[in-house]
Design an enzyme around this catalytic site. Structure first.
Site, PDB file in Angstrom:
ATOM      1  N   VAL A  11       0.759  -1.109   0.189  1.00  0.00           N
ATOM      2  CA  VAL A  11      -0.044   0.075   0.019  1.00  0.00           C
ATOM      3  C   VAL A  11       0.991   1.236  -0.041  1.00  0.00           C
ATOM      4  O   VAL A  11       0.587   2.170  -0.798  1.00  0.00           O
ATOM      5  CB  VAL A  11      -0.941  -0.015   1.257  1.00  0.00           C
ATOM      6  CG1 VAL A  11      -1.766   1.363   1.253  1.00  0.00           C
ATOM      7  CG2 VAL A  11      -2.083  -1.192   0.988  1.00  0.00           C
ATOM      8  N   GLU A 149      -7.314   2.249   1.932  1.00  0.00           N
ATOM      9  CA  GLU A 149      -6.919   2.033   0.385  1.00  0.00           C
ATOM     10  C   GLU A 149      -7.530   0.793   0.050  1.00  0.00           C
ATOM     11  O   GLU A 149      -7.626  -0.192   0.835  1.00  0.00           O
ATOM     12  CB  GLU A 149      -5.391   1.697   0.522  1.00  0.00           C
ATOM     13  CG  GLU A 149      -4.892   1.431  -0.597  1.00  0.00           C
ATOM     14  CD  GLU A 149      -5.035   2.527  -1.850  1.00  0.00           C
ATOM     15  OE1 GLU A 149      -4.834   3.764  -1.508  1.00  0.00           O
ATOM     16  OE2 GLU A 149      -5.564   2.070  -2.781  1.00  0.00           O
ATOM     17  N   LEU A 151      -6.556  -1.045  -3.006  1.00  0.00           N
ATOM     18  CA  LEU A 151      -5.768  -1.407  -4.202  1.00  0.00           C
ATOM     19  C   LEU A 151      -5.678  -3.089  -3.756  1.00  0.00           C
ATOM     20  O   LEU A 151      -5.563  -3.574  -2.847  1.00  0.00           O
ATOM     21  CB  LEU A 151      -4.372  -0.783  -4.326  1.00  0.00           C
ATOM     22  CG  LEU A 151      -3.430  -0.610  -3.350  1.00  0.00           C
ATOM     23  CD1 LEU A 151      -2.470  -1.991  -3.120  1.00  0.00           C
ATOM     24  CD2 LEU A 151      -2.606   0.342  -3.770  1.00  0.00           C
ATOM     25  N   ASN A 206     -14.310  -5.468   1.722  1.00  0.00           N
ATOM     26  CA  ASN A 206     -13.759  -6.705   1.807  1.00  0.00           C
ATOM     27  C   ASN A 206     -14.392  -8.018   2.250  1.00  0.00           C
ATOM     28  O   ASN A 206     -14.118  -8.982   1.607  1.00  0.00           O
ATOM     29  CB  ASN A 206     -12.235  -6.584   2.682  1.00  0.00           C
ATOM     30  CG  ASN A 206     -11.212  -6.168   1.713  1.00  0.00           C
ATOM     31  OD1 ASN A 206     -11.264  -5.767   0.696  1.00  0.00           O
ATOM     32  ND2 ASN A 206      -9.872  -6.034   2.470  1.00  0.00           N
ATOM     33  N   GLY A 251     -13.715 -22.057  -6.510  1.00  0.00           N
ATOM     34  CA  GLY A 251     -12.558 -22.761  -6.244  1.00  0.00           C
ATOM     35  C   GLY A 251     -12.203 -23.153  -4.786  1.00  0.00           C
ATOM     36  O   GLY A 251     -13.027 -23.474  -4.215  1.00  0.00           O
ATOM     37  N   CYS A 258      -5.079  -9.944   3.029  1.00  0.00           N
ATOM     38  CA  CYS A 258      -6.045  -9.011   3.256  1.00  0.00           C
ATOM     39  C   CYS A 258      -7.672  -9.599   3.741  1.00  0.00           C
ATOM     40  O   CYS A 258      -8.124  -9.514   4.743  1.00  0.00           O
ATOM     41  CB  CYS A 258      -6.223  -8.049   2.377  1.00  0.00           C
ATOM     42  SG  CYS A 258      -5.015  -6.988   2.001  1.00  0.00           S
ATOM     43  N   LYS A 318      -3.050 -15.811  -5.495  1.00  0.00           N
ATOM     44  CA  LYS A 318      -3.817 -15.568  -6.750  1.00  0.00           C
ATOM     45  C   LYS A 318      -2.889 -15.483  -7.748  1.00  0.00           C
ATOM     46  O   LYS A 318      -1.689 -14.793  -7.566  1.00  0.00           O
ATOM     47  CB  LYS A 318      -4.864 -14.377  -6.518  1.00  0.00           C
ATOM     48  CG  LYS A 318      -4.055 -13.005  -6.471  1.00  0.00           C
ATOM     49  CD  LYS A 318      -4.922 -11.732  -6.471  1.00  0.00           C
ATOM     50  CE  LYS A 318      -4.344 -10.397  -6.290  1.00  0.00           C
ATOM     51  NZ  LYS A 318      -5.349  -9.432  -6.404  1.00  0.00           N
ATOM     52  N   ARG A 325       1.372 -15.568   1.522  1.00  0.00           N
ATOM     53  CA  ARG A 325       0.891 -15.444   2.735  1.00  0.00           C
ATOM     54  C   ARG A 325      -0.466 -15.876   2.827  1.00  0.00           C
ATOM     55  O   ARG A 325      -1.166 -15.437   1.930  1.00  0.00           O
ATOM     56  CB  ARG A 325       1.033 -14.012   3.248  1.00  0.00           C
ATOM     57  CG  ARG A 325       2.598 -13.504   3.485  1.00  0.00           C
ATOM     58  CD  ARG A 325       2.293 -12.169   4.031  1.00  0.00           C
ATOM     59  NE  ARG A 325       2.321 -11.194   2.643  1.00  0.00           N
ATOM     60  CZ  ARG A 325       2.179  -9.893   2.816  1.00  0.00           C
ATOM     61  NH1 ARG A 325       2.126  -9.242   4.015  1.00  0.00           N
ATOM     62  NH2 ARG A 325       1.978  -9.318   1.632  1.00  0.00           N
TER      63      ARG A 325
HETATM   64  C1  UDX Z   1      -8.166  -7.583  -1.792  1.00  0.00           C
HETATM   65  C2  UDX Z   1      -9.257  -6.663  -2.231  1.00  0.00           C
HETATM   66  O1  UDX Z   1      -9.853  -6.869  -3.290  1.00  0.00           O
HETATM   67  C3  UDX Z   1      -8.747  -5.077  -2.358  1.00  0.00           C
HETATM   68  O2  UDX Z   1      -9.727  -4.230  -2.533  1.00  0.00           O
HETATM   69  C4  UDX Z   1      -8.307  -4.721  -0.655  1.00  0.00           C
HETATM   70  O3  UDX Z   1      -7.630  -3.532  -0.924  1.00  0.00           O
HETATM   71  C5  UDX Z   1      -7.279  -5.732  -0.278  1.00  0.00           C
HETATM   72  O4  UDX Z   1      -7.694  -7.110  -0.646  1.00  0.00           O
HETATM   73  P1  UDX Z   1      -6.273  -8.963  -2.754  1.00  0.00           P
HETATM   74  O5  UDX Z   1      -6.043  -9.370  -1.329  1.00  0.00           O
HETATM   75  O6  UDX Z   1      -5.087  -8.358  -3.489  1.00  0.00           O
HETATM   76  O7  UDX Z   1      -7.399  -7.518  -2.777  1.00  0.00           O
HETATM   77  O8  UDX Z   1      -6.874  -9.970  -3.586  1.00  0.00           O
HETATM   78  P2  UDX Z   1      -8.217 -10.423  -4.271  1.00  0.00           P
HETATM   79  O9  UDX Z   1      -8.099 -10.100  -5.683  1.00  0.00           O
HETATM   80  O10 UDX Z   1      -9.416  -9.556  -3.487  1.00  0.00           O
HETATM   81  O11 UDX Z   1      -8.420 -11.825  -4.273  1.00  0.00           O
HETATM   82  C6  UDX Z   1      -8.370 -12.377  -2.667  1.00  0.00           C
HETATM   83  C7  UDX Z   1      -8.723 -13.875  -2.898  1.00  0.00           C
HETATM   84  O12 UDX Z   1     -10.135 -14.242  -3.183  1.00  0.00           O
HETATM   85  C8  UDX Z   1      -7.720 -14.583  -3.657  1.00  0.00           C
HETATM   86  O13 UDX Z   1      -7.319 -15.605  -3.121  1.00  0.00           O
HETATM   87  C9  UDX Z   1      -8.515 -15.083  -4.968  1.00  0.00           C
HETATM   88  O14 UDX Z   1      -8.179 -16.344  -5.622  1.00  0.00           O
HETATM   89  C10 UDX Z   1      -9.949 -15.518  -4.344  1.00  0.00           C
HETATM   90  N1  UDX Z   1     -10.990 -15.047  -5.267  1.00  0.00           N
HETATM   91  C11 UDX Z   1     -11.370 -13.959  -6.035  1.00  0.00           C
HETATM   92  C12 UDX Z   1     -11.834 -16.364  -5.695  1.00  0.00           C
HETATM   93  O15 UDX Z   1     -11.535 -17.538  -5.071  1.00  0.00           O
HETATM   94  N2  UDX Z   1     -12.943 -16.098  -6.402  1.00  0.00           N
HETATM   95  C13 UDX Z   1     -13.245 -14.989  -7.296  1.00  0.00           C
HETATM   96  O16 UDX Z   1     -14.188 -14.918  -7.865  1.00  0.00           O
HETATM   97  C14 UDX Z   1     -12.298 -13.848  -6.754  1.00  0.00           C
END
Ligand code: UDX
Length: 441
Positions: A11, A149, A151, A206, A251, A258, A318, A325
């Site tokens: 961030v 934030e 992102l 979130n 999945g 986060c 992802k 983590r």
């Molecule tokens: C998340 C929030 O999206 C973001 O706005 C915040 O600031 C930080 O936390 P991030 O942790 O980068 O972002 O990942 P994100 O893209 O949200 O994916 C989180 C998890 O959900 C991943 O493990 C992903 O594989 C899983 N996921 C996502 C699914 O299992 N199915 C989906 O349809 C979407």
């Protein structure tokens, strides 16, 4: 504007570089000398597409600097953004010690100050944190407010430069004015709300995303039970704009630094305020169940895991991120190993042993990983796994079972190459899936 950013994690570094790119003069502080050393050498310590280029162009233009001293970073600043980590405490609540340390450093920094410094917390913190920080540090020449934030890893640069919205949590007109000026040139919607609302907006976003994922995962299990394909159900249900198609991918569950911790912190905050967060507790339970179901499915196909070799494709939480983590794939691989199997893994963003599965063999290609394996588990949907040579995979593997933990593959293609295929909530055979737009032949 002169900006101090405290904390150079995902961030902090992305926000600092984006603000510098927008024309502000940004001084970033991180207490880890190795991180600051790397940044001062023009390198970055994070795996994040395009961030290195954004940092180097802003630093090259003289608008982005790095230091280990918070006191130095805030000299001459009009606004300071606190971007410290808020990991989970053992009881699930957010551990605010790094945020408090940052405020403590700002409070103790020797002057001179041009009036009160606007200090905004970007870290995800429980409702009420801003007001307790204001009660503790308000008398140290700080105007304390909230500026969460949103992102995402993997698209952090794009999210920082083109955010869906900017949330400013402030009851103080001067802080509001300063933060509006800071972000105005982005041309994106600004939501000015109270600090406690800003803190809740981040948790609402979130936890709602997490709830969508657990919803579709629960539906996937029902699809398996009744003989339906969840990818088709999600695509057509999500075509309703009130529902939407994103975050509807079934999945092995959500992970990363986060979503899981924020969900726990919100459940804990509810408890503190006497509110039962039943839905969110169920979201967490379903998320754990998805990981357990993945292991069960692979064990069932192999008639037990003892002595077996399982190839794992993808260990990051992802695709597009280099982060393991709280990664669901790591959890699945760990339980597979604890059940007596050995794991060979490949991930395009990981070249070293992974904490939690240190005994797993790290391979340098998807083909190397499947050599001699009895089963293959695709656990992170990196694009390159969609385009592998399945004939070669078949020849290298000892067994023929493919578990597609992210529904990223075409079951028909994989089956045609002689594999037994299992996805999450996917149907075997049946009606061909057609998505016909009017006007297409
Ligand atoms: C998340 C929030 O999206 C973001 O706005 C915040 O600031 C930080 O936390 P991030 O942790 O980068 O972002 O990942 P994100 O893209 O949200 O994916 C989180 C998890 O959900 C991943 O493990 C992903 O594989 C899983 N996921 C996502 C699914 O299992 N199915 C989906 O349809 C979407």
């Amino acid at each position: 504007m002169n900006v101090a950013v405290i904390g150079c994690g995902y961030v902090g570094l992305t926000t600092g570089a984006a603000l510098a790119w927008m024309g502000h003069r940004v001084y970033c502080a991180d207490r880890d000398p190795s991180v600051v050393g790397l940044l001062n050498d023009g390198k970055i310590h994070l795996y994040e597409p395009d961030l290195d280029r954004l940092v180097s162009s802003a630093a090259g233009a003289g608008r982005l600097r790095f230091t280990t001293s918070t006191a130095e970073a805030i000299v001459g600043a009009e606004v300071a953004l606190v971007c410290a980590g808020t990991p989970s405490s053992p009881d699930g609540s957010a551990d605010l010690s790094q945020v408090k340390d940052a405020y403590e450093c700002i409070a103790r920094a020797p002057g001179p100050r041009r009036g009160a410094l606007v200090v905004a917390t970007k870290s995800t913190v429980p409702p009420g944190t801003c007001s307790s920080l204001a009660a503790r540090y308000g008398s140290y020449g700080m105007r304390i407010c909230s500026n969460p934030e949103f992102l995402r890893e993997g698209t952090a640069v794009r999210d920082a430069l083109h955010p869906d919205r900017v949330v400013i949590g402030s009851d103080d007109p001067v802080s509001t004015q300063v933060l509006c000026e800071l972000y105005m040139s982005l041309g994106r919607p600004l939501f000015v709300v109270s600090p406690i609302e800003a803190e809740l907006i981040k948790y609402a976003a979130n936890s709602f995303l997490a709830a969508r994922i657990s919803f579709i995962n629960e539906f996937a299990e029902l699809c398996e039970a009744v003989g339906a394909d969840v990818t088709r159900v999600a695509a057509a249900a999500g075509a309703d704009p009130r529902i939407g198609a994103s975050f509807m991918q079934a999945g092995i569950g959500f992970g990363g630094p986060c979503l899981p911790k924020d969900l726990k912190a919100l459940v804990s905050a509810g408890r503190d305020h006497g509110v039962a967060m039943d839905i969110l507790e169920q979201v967490e339970r379903r998320n754990s169940r998805q990981r357990a179901r993945a292991v069960e499915r692979i064990a069932r196909a192999l008639g037990g895991l003892e002595g077996r070799i399982v190839a794992v494709w993808g260990v990051t939480f992802k695709p597009g991120a280099g982060d393991t983590r709280e990664s669901p794939p790591v959890d699945v691989a760990r339980v597979i190993m604890e059940s007596g199997a050995s794991v060979r893994f490949y991930d395009p963003a990981v070249e070293t042993p992974v904490p939690g599965i240190e005994g797993a063999v790290c391979c340098d290609s998807p083909y190397e990983a499947v050599r001699g394996a009895h089963a293959l588990a695709l656990l992170t949907e990196w694009d390159e796994f969609r385009w592998v040579d399945w004939g070669l995979v078949r020849r290298l593997m000892e067994g023929d079972f493919v578990f597609d933990g992210r529904n990223a593959l075409s079951p028909a293609v994989v089956r045609a190459m002689g594999f037994e295929y299992a996805g999450v909530g996917r149907r075997t055979g049946g009606t061909e899936f057609r998505h016909v737009h009017p006007g297409t032949p």
